[in-house]
Structure formats: C-alpha cells, structure tokens
Scaffold this motif. Structure first.
Motif, PDB file in Angstrom:
ATOM      1  N   ASN A  17       0.832  -1.192   0.000  1.00 52.17           N
ATOM      2  CA  ASN A  17       0.000   0.000   0.000  1.00 52.17           C
ATOM      3  C   ASN A  17       0.871   1.247   0.000  1.00 52.17           C
ATOM      4  OD1 ASN A  17      -2.253  -1.630   0.115  1.00 52.17           O
ATOM      5  ND2 ASN A  17      -2.488  -1.468   2.337  1.00 52.17           N
ATOM      6  N   GLY A  18       0.497   2.198  -0.836  1.00 49.24           N
ATOM      7  CA  GLY A  18       1.294   3.417  -0.956  1.00 49.24           C
ATOM      8  C   GLY A  18       2.010   3.511  -2.276  1.00 49.24           C
ATOM      9  N   GLY A  19       1.982   2.429  -3.071  1.00 45.36           N
ATOM     10  CA  GLY A  19       2.557   2.505  -4.410  1.00 45.36           C
ATOM     11  C   GLY A  19       4.054   2.252  -4.449  1.00 45.36           C
ATOM     12  N   VAL A  20       4.632   2.501  -5.610  1.00 45.73           N
ATOM     13  CA  VAL A  20       6.037   2.172  -5.864  1.00 45.73           C
ATOM     14  C   VAL A  20       6.971   2.929  -4.934  1.00 45.73           C
ATOM     15  CG1 VAL A  20       7.883   2.359  -7.571  1.00 45.73           C
ATOM     16  CG2 VAL A  20       5.626   1.510  -8.255  1.00 45.73           C
ATOM     17  N   ASP A  21       6.744   4.229  -4.772  1.00 47.08           N
ATOM     18  CA  ASP A  21       7.670   5.029  -3.975  1.00 47.08           C
ATOM     19  C   ASP A  21       7.651   4.657  -2.500  1.00 47.08           C
ATOM     20  OD1 ASP A  21       8.674   6.497  -6.077  1.00 47.08           O
ATOM     21  OD2 ASP A  21       7.156   8.070  -5.920  1.00 47.08           O
ATOM     22  N   ALA A  22       6.567   4.059  -2.029  1.00 48.83           N
ATOM     23  CA  ALA A  22       6.458   3.687  -0.618  1.00 48.83           C
ATOM     24  C   ALA A  22       6.668   2.196  -0.399  1.00 48.83           C
ATOM     25  CB  ALA A  22       5.085   4.101  -0.081  1.00 48.83           C
ATOM     26  N   SER A  23       7.270   1.515  -1.366  1.00 53.24           N
ATOM     27  CA  SER A  23       7.458   0.068  -1.272  1.00 53.24           C
ATOM     28  C   SER A  23       8.914  -0.282  -1.007  1.00 53.24           C
ATOM     29  CB  SER A  23       6.992  -0.604  -2.572  1.00 53.24           C
ATOM     30  OG  SER A  23       5.599  -0.450  -2.730  1.00 53.24           O
ATOM     31  N   PRO A  24       9.171  -1.354  -0.253  1.00 56.07           N
ATOM     32  CA  PRO A  24      10.536  -1.707   0.124  1.00 56.07           C
ATOM     33  C   PRO A  24      11.308  -2.367  -1.016  1.00 56.07           C
ATOM     34  CG  PRO A  24       9.016  -3.310   1.013  1.00 56.07           C
ATOM     35  CD  PRO A  24       8.178  -2.244   0.381  1.00 56.07           C
ATOM     36  N   MET A  25      12.578  -2.040  -1.111  1.00 59.19           N
ATOM     37  CA  MET A  25      13.502  -2.697  -2.033  1.00 59.19           C
ATOM     38  C   MET A  25      14.293  -3.711  -1.213  1.00 59.19           C
ATOM     39  SD  MET A  25      14.478  -2.682  -5.271  1.00 59.19           S
ATOM     40  CE  MET A  25      14.320  -1.041  -5.973  1.00 59.19           C
ATOM     41  N   LEU A  26      13.972  -4.987  -1.381  1.00 59.22           N
ATOM     42  CA  LEU A  26      14.521  -6.021  -0.512  1.00 59.22           C
ATOM     43  C   LEU A  26      15.825  -6.594  -1.044  1.00 59.22           C
ATOM     44  CD1 LEU A  26      11.202  -7.857   0.392  1.00 59.22           C
ATOM     45  CD2 LEU A  26      12.469  -6.227   1.787  1.00 59.22           C
TER      46      LEU A  26
END
Length: 369
Positions: free
Chosen positions: A156-165
C-alpha cells in the motif's frame, strides 16, 4: 555490481490483480465499454518504477491462462480459487497487448506462470553483466534475492512507498536468508495457493528453526537422530509435530510445487536492439497513455521510458483573487493594515514528484532505498 545495467522484471499478473481491486471504484472504461482501470494502474506503476530504478530493459511476465503444468501434476494447486471475473480476464489480456505495443518485452510461458519469468530473468541478467529488480506484490520471489537480484515488493502506498529487498533486508523482515525462503514458505504453507503448511509451524517458528538448523532437510535429519538441536531451537512440542511423517510429506510437496522454472528464453537483450530495451518509441508510449486517459502522466512516461526530457509545465500567474488573498491588492471590504497569509508557491510537476519521492524515502527506515 555497482553501475551495472538493470533488468526490471515485472509480475504482470500480480500488479494487474492489485490494481483491479484497488481501483475498481473508478470503473474506468474506454469509449466502447472496455474496462481499463487495472491496465491504467499497471502503466502508472510502470512509470514510477522506471523513474525509481532507471532500468536498461523491462520484461513483464504473465501466467498462461489456458494451461498449467502445476495444476496438471498437482490438482489441488490453487484449487480453492474462484473463477476470475471477465473484467479482470479482459484486462490481463489487454495489459499484455498494450505493453507489447509499447515495445516492452512480454512473456507468457506455455503452461507456466509469471513467477517462472521472474526466475528466468534473475538467472539471465548476471550472464550479461546486469542486475535484476523484480517488481511484484507477491512473496514468492523472495527466494530469488541474491547479490545480483533485489525485489521491489509493492505494498500500500505505491512504488515510492514500497521496500527494495536485499538479502540483509529480508533477514530484517522475516528472519531468514533468501536461500532459506523456500523452506520457510513450505513449512508455513500458502493458503492462497491451497498449499497447507506443516501443522503447528507458523512463520516465527519456521524462522527460528531455519536460523538454528540452516535448512528444513537438516531439521528432519536431526529429528531422525534424536532431535536434540530441533528441541533446543523450537521446543519439544513443535519437535513432536515435525517428527510426524505427514510433516515431512507436506514440506516436500510444497517445495516441489513452489520450485520455479528458471530456464525460459525471455527474448531480451541489454545491448543493441532488443525487445524491452529502453528507450522505447515515444509515439507508441504516447498512444498507449492517451488511450488509457493518462495524459497527465504521459510527460513522465516519455521521460522515464523514452528518455525524452519532459518540458517544464508553465507556472500559472496568480489570479486577481489569489493576489487579493495574498495581500498584493486591495479588495472590497479589505481592512487597512490587515494582510491575509500568502498562498504557498506553486511547484512544477517535477518538483512535486521529487518532493513525493523524498518524503517517501525519508519515512522508510532500513528496508527502503
């Protein structure tokens, strides 16, 4: 591999499904009645990912809707899932078609799934000196993370708010290393795929067991020898459950079903002219975004996908009313000496996007770029 080119591998099914449910309220359709909202969501996320990652090439995988080798071998696989709505099916097909028309590499492997495309991308990229970023909202690809492969997990929050694991961030998130993730998932199970886990083993217990023993196979070997290490790691009650024959059978079956095919020919090259290689053709991208009523996003798409410099939007001159409320001009009923607070300065679209990315990044602690 610092400064290596990046292959962006996208789970098309996962993101179309997510957009389908998230944006269903919009009910966006074409002039001839075709549903568009999920495709529109996918295109928007594609641009945001390209802005964040700056890939050299993009490949999108979709499940084969006509056949499934996994379901043929294991009929129980995904057997509890309901039939897809026609509006979702049409947008899955439409998304693949639009992406092809834009010049993005699209792979629908016979009898296989998008996960197999992602696994093949992760194996292929290092052979040509590249790294891979996998973009998905599912967890299955966590097993693919390594020094060459990261996973952009859409939440939730889209690409910019998503974790890069990365490997280290996966440990922070789940307590296991990437090479342990398949064991972790097989022990825990996956209800969405109708794959029951080992009775009594949840994610926290699975992580403790794998941290102490290294692998599920090592745990079962220890149990066969008396189980001292397993008992020390997770206690006698859990050890007793793991010692049951059905426990090893459930784990072994899940491992087989979850295994990904990593030998698909993606038809992607990162040098010369190849499918999915950026920059894409501006006319094709403009047409796709216009057809899905994304004219506001089109300048960003041309910049991120076609490497065209987006023109600055003109800053609109404040209207008489705005000047009035900023104290720049008197008005009827204006009290002498009283000034209204000025309006905040207007930002260009590029400045807004930069501010949004900065705000998202500053809120994301150790799991985020």
């Amino acid at each position: 591999m610092e400064n290596a080119p990046v292959l962006l591998a996208i789970d098309g099914n996962s993101l179309v499904h997510r957009s389908f449910h998230a944006q269903a309220g919009s009910g966006l359709r074409s002039s001839d009645g075709r549903p568009l909202w999920a495709i529109r969501g996918l295109l928007t996320q594609l641009v945001a990912a390209a802005e964040r990652i700056a890939p050299a090439a993009i490949v999108v995988g979709f499940d084969d809707a006509a056949a499934s080798l996994r379901r043929e071998r294991w009929p129980q696989y995904k057997a509890t899932r309901t039939v897809k709505l026609e509006t979702l099916v049409s947008q899955l097909d439409g998304a693949a078609q639009v992406l092809r028309e834009m010049g993005v590499a699209v792979v629908v492997p016979d009898g296989l799934e998008a996960d197999d495309v992602l696994a093949s991308a992760a194996r292929f990229a290092p052979t040509v000196g590249a790294t891979t970023v996998i973009m998905t909202s599912d967890r299955d690809s966590f097993a693919l993370i390594d020094e060459h492969t990261r996973v952009l997990r859409i939440i939730n929050g889209g690409v910019d708010a998503s974790p890069m694991l990365t490997p280290e961030r996966l440990v922070t998130l789940l307590g296991v290393r990437p090479h342990q993730y398949r064991d972790f998932a097989a022990l825990r199970g996956d209800p969405s795929d109708n794959l029951p886990g080992v009775r009594g083993i949840g994610p926290k217990t699975a992580a403790k067991l794998l941290t102490a023993l290294g692998s599920a196979a090592a745990a079962f070997e220890d149990l066969a020898a008396g189980g001292a290490r397993v008992v020390a790691a997770v206690g006698q009650a859990v050890a007793d459950k793991l010692a049951e024959p059905a426990a090893r059978e459930a784990w072994a079956l899940n491992c087989q079903v979850m295994r990904m095919h990593a030998n698909l020919d993606l038809g992607v090259r990162l040098a010369g002219d190849g499918a999915g290689q950026l920059p894409l053709q501006p006319d094709a991208v403009s047409q796709a975004f216009s057809a899905h009523q994304l004219t506001w996003t089109a300048p960003s798409a041309l910049q991120a996908l076609c490497h065209q410099e987006a023109p600055e939007r003109p800053v609109r001159t404040a209207s008489w009313t705005e000047r009035e409320f900023s104290g720049a001009a008197p008005s009827l009923g204006h009290r002498p000496g009283r000034r209204h607070p000025p309006l905040p300065p207007r930002q260009t679209e590029r400045q807004k996007a930069a501010a949004k990315r900065l705000a998202a990044a500053s809120a994301q602690l150790s799991l985020f770029d």
